[in-house]
Design an enzyme around this catalytic site. Sequence first.
Site: not given
Ligand SMILES: *Cc1c(COP(=O)(O)O)cnc(C)c1O
Length: 406
Positions: A121, A199, A202, A225, A364
């Site tokens: 992302h 990260d 997801q 999320k 993104c």
């Molecule tokens: C949504 C997302 C982000 C960013 O998250 P925010 O809640 O917008 O700060 C970063 N990495 C991944 C894989 C995402 O799905």
Amino acid sequence: MFDIQEIRSQFTILNREVNGKPLVYLDNAATSQKPNSVLEVWNQYYTDLNANVHRGIHTLSQLATEEMELSRRKIQKFINAKHDFEVIFTKGTTEGLNLIAYILTQKLKKDDEIIISYLEHHSNIVPWQLLCERTGAKLRVIPIDENGILQLDYLDQFLSEKTKVVSVNQVSNALGIVNPIEEIIAKTRKNSNAYVVIDGAQSAPHFTIDVQKLNCDFFVFSGHKMYAPMGTGILYGKQEILEELPPFHGGGEMIATCSFDGTTYAGLPFKYEAGTPNVGGNIALGAAVDFMEKIGRQNIQNHENALLEYAQRKLLELENIKIYGEKAKRTGVVSFNLVGVGISSDVGMILDKMGIAVRTGHHCTQPIMNFFNIAGTVRASFAVYNTFEEIDKLVEGVKKAQKMLG
Ligand SMILES: *Cc1c(COP(=O)(O)O)cnc(C)c1O
């Protein structure tokens, strides 16, 4: 035991209509809906408990502090952190990644290297580019093959004593691909002294997370999320590392002593929580964890995997559909285009007329789109409350889009 109607009944928004049709919400990778239990906790905080935390000796302040610290311990358990003070409240994954990139500044010098992947992302790309600009370090990117699968032989080639950071996502938001982070972490540990950043934006909504078993240094995710309010998120960091690194924001609550001759910092987690936090949101994030634990994370994962399998099978029964990452191990996301027909946003608009919410565009992740030489995809992404009937509606909608745009 897994009662989908009972689960759906906890989400009032799922009863609404969009464009005269029952809402089919398949944009969960962008943000999930929030169950009533989370909304009630949030509302109750503001109606009954509102006070600033860690500051007052008055009753409400103490109650609010206790509730927020209880939530921190729920999240500690949720990711199996060793200590509750390794759990830092943030406003989301983006803030968590920027925080890490910032506090690592003094650890990097010219020609050091940061390894990320093609599947990241933008929020796991840009903070590292900024760190490279500050330090003269270089970014190296693990490539993917035509199935979207990471080419880990490149990681073997890249890793060296110059590698200072390896930062990858556990699940790709654009394609839903599950990356072999256990293997990535093992290789990194063996061949470098790099900090490992995961990260988990997801993966936290779908998987059981065990940061001790993973042996990562940092793990970040967003509350919104995973059924919690927007403006909430978590940064996990290992105790020794968080203790050694400098703070990010300076301000109230993060000091031990403050004078014009100098300031000493508070201990963890407060060193990284300057200013008034999102108390109501942070407490509600604990309620979202309760919601997930009550259903059981394995049950959530099984249901979502069944939805994904069904969606992929049904979509592939149509002609001229291209699913990106079709052969890769995935969770929660099917990302596709109609071959030779329109652009993803046209498909998205037709689906919206039928009450079906999907995401279209680059999600993104422009490098992934560039790799496949496309402007975007149609992405349907699943949560625990989605049903097989909703996927049938999606497939009907896609058929209609093929007719209208073909
Ligand atoms: C949504 C997302 C982000 C960013 O998250 P925010 O809640 O917008 O700060 C970063 N990495 C991944 C894989 C995402 O799905």
